[in-house]
Motif scaffolding. Structure first.
Motif, PDB file in Angstrom:
ATOM      1  N   ARG A 122     147.782 -16.003  60.602  1.00 15.76           N
ATOM      2  CA  ARG A 122     149.052 -15.830  61.310  1.00 15.76           C
ATOM      3  C   ARG A 122     149.148 -16.873  62.422  1.00 15.76           C
ATOM      4  O   ARG A 122     148.286 -16.921  63.311  1.00 15.76           O
ATOM      5  N   TYR A 125     157.486 -15.540  56.401  1.00 16.92           N
ATOM      6  CA  TYR A 125     157.702 -16.091  57.738  1.00 16.92           C
ATOM      7  C   TYR A 125     158.821 -15.331  58.421  1.00 16.92           C
ATOM      8  O   TYR A 125     159.641 -14.675  57.772  1.00 16.92           O
ATOM      9  N   ILE A 140     154.474 -17.488  61.029  1.00 18.43           N
ATOM     10  CA  ILE A 140     154.104 -17.670  59.623  1.00 18.43           C
ATOM     11  C   ILE A 140     152.895 -16.798  59.296  1.00 18.43           C
ATOM     12  O   ILE A 140     151.854 -16.892  59.949  1.00 18.43           O
ATOM     13  N   ASP A 141     153.060 -15.945  58.305  1.00 18.18           N
ATOM     14  CA  ASP A 141     151.983 -15.090  57.808  1.00 18.18           C
ATOM     15  C   ASP A 141     151.556 -15.652  56.454  1.00 18.18           C
ATOM     16  O   ASP A 141     152.217 -15.418  55.440  1.00 18.18           O
ATOM     17  N   THR A 142     150.454 -16.394  56.436  1.00 21.28           N
ATOM     18  CA  THR A 142     150.053 -17.069  55.198  1.00 21.28           C
ATOM     19  C   THR A 142     149.471 -16.105  54.170  1.00 21.28           C
ATOM     20  O   THR A 142     149.548 -16.360  52.972  1.00 21.28           O
ATOM     21  N   LEU A 172     158.999 -20.279  64.569  1.00 24.68           N
ATOM     22  CA  LEU A 172     158.620 -19.687  63.285  1.00 24.68           C
ATOM     23  C   LEU A 172     157.301 -18.940  63.469  1.00 24.68           C
ATOM     24  O   LEU A 172     156.358 -19.461  64.063  1.00 24.68           O
ATOM     25  N   LEU A 174     157.925 -17.387  52.070  1.00 24.19           N
ATOM     26  CA  LEU A 174     157.597 -18.785  52.334  1.00 24.19           C
ATOM     27  C   LEU A 174     158.194 -19.720  51.288  1.00 24.19           C
ATOM     28  O   LEU A 174     158.426 -20.899  51.560  1.00 24.19           O
TER      29      LEU A 174
END
Length: 368
Positions: free
Chosen positions: A199, A218, A211-213, A209, A261
């Protein structure tokens, strides 16, 4: 029901070699496997060493497909691995492994994408094991694949054990790129490379932004056009600030609903080549939409382009003429949908073989 195998994310030479090896291997295991398009196959082989392989992996992984990584690297983040070079024996062993249902590698989240030469391999040793990872920096015009941890190694001696970074670092500890590798990439390149922490927060030009990979989501503006600056500029790792779980919920509440994403990947690919077809694709080929894409309200012309493409395969000039847009606009739309898996180059279907002629007395009578 016969198990099925698909091929994608590779050049025509590799695909032809795989098809030939598959025919040989399938005969050795009893001929019960079937080769089908990747969209409908049970298992899909993706060339992770190619330019578009990691992008294909991201699309298939998001669709819940079981992916086999074709690679010269010793490790890969996909459930199964097919090593290079390969032949009928290697394919036979793979098919037997798939029949047994035992993956070579199981991962709960995306790992580092391993890619081949020409970039040098940097080795780092940990107390658990020694692992080699090759990291290639993709061109900014090329969308590709995943998101999660980047290598950071000591600057003095790359052969020494890796140093664990601080807990606040947005970059996961593993191994470092070669000293000559550029320190900055576009946001899409960072997402493709699979190098960000779980994160992170990115703030630039008054846009934020989150972003939660891991979940491939996002949080940010509802519209895409305000993010054009973030997507077109290069970013160093210092641009990403790790966010811990306790602060994540508070920050997310201010930015609203999560978005996929793939939406950023789509927009990044739309902007990347500025009216030129993405590298690796044939400008003279015909292109088709596999299904209706999610068109954005900010781009009303895209509805017309999608409508024209759904009528059947067409060249880029034909798509532009049928939809009443410029060639550059049609090309950008095709690039965006190639990157997200909604479009693909059209391939002529294989010619059907003639059915076997009837034999025996009744067959001869029916043939009269």
């Amino acid at each position: 029901m016969r198990p099925t195998l698909g091929l994608t994310g590779m050049d025509p030479v590799t695909e032809s070699a795989l098809q030939a090896a598959f025919a040989d291997a399938n005969a050795q295991v009893g001929g019960h496997w079937q080769l089908l398009p990747d969209a409908v196959a049970d298992y899909v082989v993706v060339d992770m060493d190619s330019m578009y392989g990691p992008m294909s992996w991201l699309r298939l992984h998001g669709a819940g497909k079981t992916v086999i990584g074709l690679t010269s690297a010793s490790r890969v983040q996909t459930e199964y691995r097919l090593g290079k070079p390969f032949g009928g024996n290697e394919l036979r062993a793979l098919l037997q492994q798939l029949d047994s249902g035992t993956p070579e590698v199981r991962v709960s989240t995306p790992a580092v994408v391993e890619t081949p030469e020409p970039m040098p391999v940097v080795e780092a040793t940990t107390s658990a094991e020694a692992a080699s990872v090759e990291e290639a920096t993709a061109p900014t015009s090329t969308p590709s694949a995943t998101v999660e941890s980047l290598a950071v190694a000591p600057s003095a001696n790359l052969a020494t054990p890796a140093v664990e970074p601080a807990a606040q670092s947005p970059v996961a500890a593993a191994q470092a790129p070669a000293p000559s590798a550029p320190a900055a990439r576009t946001l899409v390149d960072w997402l493709i490379a699979g190098t960000l922490a779980d994160r992170v927060r990115l703030e630039r030009d008054s846009q934020v932004l989150l972003i939660d990979t891991t979940r491939r989501q996002y949080h940010g503006p509802a519209l895409l056009k305000p993010l054009a600056g973030i997507l077109q500029t290069t970013l160093g790792e210092e641009s990403f600030v790790a966010v811990d779980s306790t602060d994540w919920d508070r920050q997310v509440a201010a930015l609203g609903t999560a978005q996929p994403l793939s939406r950023l990947l789509w927009f990044g690919a739309l902007l990347a080549d500025r009216g030129r077809l993405a590298s690796g694709f044939d400008a003279a080929a015909r292109y088709q939409l596999l299904k209706w894409p999610q068109t954005e309200r900010e781009f009303p012309k895209h509805f017309r382009v999608a409508t024209a493409m759904m009528k059947g395969p067409a060249t880029l000039p034909e798509i532009a003429e049928a939809s009443g847009v410029t060639l550059e606009e049609a090309t950008d739309f095709v690039n965006a949908n190639l990157a997200t898996g909604f479009a693909e180059p059209f391939r002529e279907p294989e010619p059907e073989t003639d059915p076997p002629k009837p034999s025996g007395l009744f067959g001869r009578l029916r043939g009269r």
